[in-house]
Design a protein around this motif. Structure first.
Motif, short mmCIF file in Angstrom:
data_model
loop_
_atom_site.label_atom_id
_atom_site.label_comp_id
_atom_site.label_asym_id
_atom_site.label_seq_id
_atom_site.Cartn_x
_atom_site.Cartn_y
_atom_site.Cartn_z
N LYS A 1 -47.10 0.13 0.76
CA LYS A 1 -47.62 1.10 1.73
C LYS A 1 -47.85 0.39 3.05
O LYS A 1 -48.23 -0.78 3.08
CB LYS A 1 -48.93 1.69 1.23
CG LYS A 1 -48.77 2.49 -0.03
CD LYS A 1 -50.10 3.02 -0.52
CE LYS A 1 -49.90 3.77 -1.82
NZ LYS A 1 -51.16 4.18 -2.41
N PRO B 1 -45.30 1.01 -15.27
CA PRO B 1 -44.15 1.62 -14.59
C PRO B 1 -42.88 0.80 -14.80
O PRO B 1 -42.93 -0.41 -15.05
CB PRO B 1 -44.57 1.62 -13.12
CG PRO B 1 -45.61 0.58 -13.01
CD PRO B 1 -46.28 0.48 -14.35
N SER C 1 -41.69 -1.64 -9.62
CA SER C 1 -42.84 -1.81 -8.75
C SER C 1 -42.90 -0.69 -7.72
O SER C 1 -41.86 -0.19 -7.29
CB SER C 1 -42.76 -3.15 -8.00
OG SER C 1 -42.78 -4.20 -8.92
N PRO C 2 -44.11 -0.29 -7.32
CA PRO C 2 -44.21 0.75 -6.29
C PRO C 2 -43.78 0.20 -4.93
O PRO C 2 -43.84 -1.01 -4.69
CB PRO C 2 -45.69 1.12 -6.29
CG PRO C 2 -46.38 -0.09 -6.84
CD PRO C 2 -45.41 -0.73 -7.80
N GLU C 3 -43.33 1.08 -4.06
CA GLU C 3 -42.97 0.68 -2.70
C GLU C 3 -44.25 0.29 -1.95
O GLU C 3 -45.29 0.93 -2.13
CB GLU C 3 -42.28 1.83 -1.96
CG GLU C 3 -40.89 2.13 -2.49
CD GLU C 3 -39.93 0.98 -2.26
OE1 GLU C 3 -39.95 0.40 -1.17
OE2 GLU C 3 -39.18 0.69 -3.19
#
Length: 98
Positions: A50, A43, A46-48
């Motif tokens: 959780k 990606p 970075s993903p948020e």
């Protein structure tokens, strides 16, 4: 927040969630070009994070622990007031106080 400066509980767990927000790769020793399709699955950001159970049990990242202008004495006084108020409510519930 620096990890060494974090307040901890009796189990040495930080009272405030500590998250790694950003990393920098200084040297990548692996030849990633030999893996077909690797660049397409990495990606761009970075993903948020959780929310998990520790986000509800611990102090929030941007949450202030001590309000500006309050001293430790003020906090102790406020805690004593809240404790006495809850104790009075319990006594009313068990019909000890009318």
């Amino acid at each position: 927040t620096k990890i060494n400066e974090a307040f901890v509980d009796k189990f040495d767990r930080p009272m405030r969630n500590i998250r790694i927000r950003h990393t920098i790769i200084i040297d990548d020793p692996y030849n990633n070009d030999i893996i077909n399709g690797l660049k397409e699955i990495i990606p761009s950001s970075s993903p948020e994070p959780k929310l998990d159970k520790y986000d509800y049990e611990r102090i929030g990242e941007n949450e202030e622990i001590i309000e500006k202008g309050k001293t430790e004495y003020d906090l102790k006084e406020e805690i004593e007031h809240l404790n006495s108020k809850s104790n009075a409510q319990i006594l009313v519930m068990v019909d000890d106080i009318p």
